[in-house]
Design a protein around this motif. Structure first.
Motif, mmCIF file in Angstrom:
data_model
loop_
_atom_site.group_PDB
_atom_site.id
_atom_site.type_symbol
_atom_site.label_atom_id
_atom_site.label_comp_id
_atom_site.label_asym_id
_atom_site.label_seq_id
_atom_site.Cartn_x
_atom_site.Cartn_y
_atom_site.Cartn_z
ATOM 1 N N GLN A 214 0.851 -1.193 0.000
ATOM 2 C CA GLN A 214 0.000 0.000 0.000
ATOM 3 C C GLN A 214 0.886 1.242 0.000
ATOM 4 O O GLN A 214 1.743 1.409 0.846
ATOM 5 N N VAL A 215 0.654 2.125 -0.967
ATOM 6 C CA VAL A 215 1.442 3.338 -1.085
ATOM 7 C C VAL A 215 0.880 4.410 -0.157
ATOM 8 O O VAL A 215 -0.340 4.630 -0.105
ATOM 9 N N GLN A 216 1.777 5.053 0.568
ATOM 10 C CA GLN A 216 1.370 6.166 1.422
ATOM 11 C C GLN A 216 2.360 7.301 1.292
ATOM 12 O O GLN A 216 3.580 7.086 1.319
ATOM 13 N N LEU A 217 1.832 8.504 1.147
ATOM 14 C CA LEU A 217 2.619 9.726 1.229
ATOM 15 C C LEU A 217 1.995 10.551 2.345
ATOM 16 O O LEU A 217 0.807 10.886 2.274
ATOM 17 N N VAL A 218 2.777 10.857 3.368
ATOM 18 C CA VAL A 218 2.256 11.560 4.534
ATOM 19 C C VAL A 218 3.021 12.855 4.714
ATOM 20 O O VAL A 218 4.222 12.846 5.015
ATOM 21 N N GLU A 219 2.312 13.975 4.547
ATOM 22 C CA GLU A 219 2.923 15.290 4.716
ATOM 23 C C GLU A 219 2.807 15.741 6.165
ATOM 24 O O GLU A 219 1.855 15.391 6.865
ATOM 25 N N SER A 220 3.767 16.536 6.571
ATOM 26 C CA SER A 220 3.744 17.127 7.909
ATOM 27 C C SER A 220 4.492 18.451 7.870
ATOM 28 O O SER A 220 5.215 18.739 6.906
ATOM 29 N N GLY A 221 4.307 19.244 8.921
ATOM 30 C CA GLY A 221 5.070 20.472 9.066
ATOM 31 C C GLY A 221 4.308 21.745 8.766
ATOM 32 O O GLY A 221 4.856 22.841 8.933
ATOM 33 N N GLY A 222 3.067 21.627 8.322
ATOM 34 C CA GLY A 222 2.302 22.828 8.046
ATOM 35 C C GLY A 222 1.924 23.566 9.318
ATOM 36 O O GLY A 222 2.123 23.067 10.428
ATOM 37 N N GLY A 223 1.379 24.764 9.130
ATOM 38 C CA GLY A 223 0.963 25.537 10.294
ATOM 39 C C GLY A 223 0.688 26.976 9.941
ATOM 40 O O GLY A 223 0.617 27.344 8.764
ATOM 41 N N LEU A 224 0.537 27.785 10.995
ATOM 42 C CA LEU A 224 0.272 29.212 10.851
ATOM 43 C C LEU A 224 1.536 29.984 11.206
ATOM 44 O O LEU A 224 2.087 29.799 12.300
ATOM 45 N N VAL A 225 1.982 30.814 10.280
ATOM 46 C CA VAL A 225 3.161 31.640 10.525
ATOM 47 C C VAL A 225 2.888 33.057 10.058
ATOM 48 O O VAL A 225 1.960 33.310 9.305
ATOM 49 N N GLN A 226 3.752 33.969 10.500
ATOM 50 C CA GLN A 226 3.641 35.362 10.076
ATOM 51 C C GLN A 226 4.479 35.582 8.809
ATOM 52 O O GLN A 226 5.424 34.836 8.533
ATOM 53 N N PRO A 227 4.133 36.618 8.046
ATOM 54 C CA PRO A 227 4.943 36.923 6.859
ATOM 55 C C PRO A 227 6.412 37.102 7.215
ATOM 56 O O PRO A 227 6.735 37.702 8.252
ATOM 57 N N GLY A 228 7.268 36.545 6.356
ATOM 58 C CA GLY A 228 8.698 36.628 6.582
ATOM 59 C C GLY A 228 9.283 35.455 7.340
ATOM 60 O O GLY A 228 10.509 35.273 7.351
ATOM 61 N N GLU A 229 8.435 34.665 7.975
ATOM 62 C CA GLU A 229 8.919 33.509 8.728
ATOM 63 C C GLU A 229 9.127 32.306 7.811
ATOM 64 O O GLU A 229 8.864 32.358 6.603
ATOM 65 N N SER A 230 9.600 31.216 8.432
ATOM 66 C CA SER A 230 9.928 30.006 7.670
ATOM 67 C C SER A 230 9.140 28.809 8.181
ATOM 68 O O SER A 230 8.710 28.781 9.341
ATOM 69 N N LEU A 231 8.982 27.833 7.309
ATOM 70 C CA LEU A 231 8.406 26.539 7.659
ATOM 71 C C LEU A 231 9.136 25.475 6.855
ATOM 72 O O LEU A 231 9.599 25.749 5.741
ATOM 73 N N ARG A 232 9.182 24.277 7.418
ATOM 74 C CA ARG A 232 9.762 23.149 6.697
ATOM 75 C C ARG A 232 8.720 22.051 6.618
ATOM 76 O O ARG A 232 8.280 21.526 7.642
ATOM 77 N N LEU A 233 8.335 21.709 5.414
ATOM 78 C CA LEU A 233 7.402 20.611 5.190
ATOM 79 C C LEU A 233 8.179 19.335 4.916
ATOM 80 O O LEU A 233 9.252 19.376 4.314
ATOM 81 N N SER A 234 7.621 18.229 5.339
ATOM 82 C CA SER A 234 8.240 16.936 5.076
ATOM 83 C C SER A 234 7.185 15.967 4.554
ATOM 84 O O SER A 234 6.028 16.014 4.964
ATOM 85 N N CYS A 235 7.591 15.110 3.655
ATOM 86 C CA CYS A 235 6.711 14.081 3.103
ATOM 87 C C CYS A 235 7.416 12.738 3.262
ATOM 88 O O CYS A 235 8.517 12.544 2.727
ATOM 89 N N ALA A 236 6.785 11.849 3.994
ATOM 90 C CA ALA A 236 7.335 10.512 4.206
ATOM 91 C C ALA A 236 6.608 9.523 3.306
ATOM 92 O O ALA A 236 5.383 9.439 3.343
#
Length: 114
Positions: A1-23
């Motif tokens: 069974q194929v699975q792609l699971v994203e994580s790391g999203g959220g609420l941030v202010q302009p100019g900030e950073s986020l890192r998304l990951s997909c397993a």
């Protein structure tokens, strides 16, 4: 069974950073072309960044110089480092894997707002 699971999203202010990951699981990850797409409310899904099995990267013009896509073939993950985020980056971000077939994750919400 194929699975792609994203994580790391959220609420941030302009100019900030986020890192998304997909397993990924259930696929021969190293052979797959991997990409991140996003879809904002009322808009079509658009390609944000991609990375080939050989490591060649491509980016949408709107995210060049701000986003970095990377992959780890030992961990079966593909990440999206997002810097200098803007309100227009607000969307649901999806992981995509393509080789013989195309597979999608369920998406992770990114909201950029002050």
């Amino acid at each position: 069974q194929v699975q792609l699971v994203e994580s790391g999203g959220g609420l941030v202010q302009p100019g900030e950073s986020l890192r998304l990951s997909c397993a990924a699981s259930g696929i021969i990850f190293s052979r797959h072309f991997m990409a991140w797409y996003r879809q904002a409310p009322g808009k079509q899904r658009e390609l944000v960044a991609s990375i080939t099995s050989g490591g060649t990267r491509n980016y949408a013009d709107s995210v060049k110089e701000r986003f970095i896509i990377s992959r780890d073939n030992d961990k079966n993950t593909v990440d999206l480092q997002m810097n200098s985020l803007k309100p227009e980056d607000t969307a649901v971000y999806f992981c995509n894997a393509i080789w013989a077939k195309s597979y999608w994750g369920q998406g992770t919400q990114v909201t950029v707002s002050s």
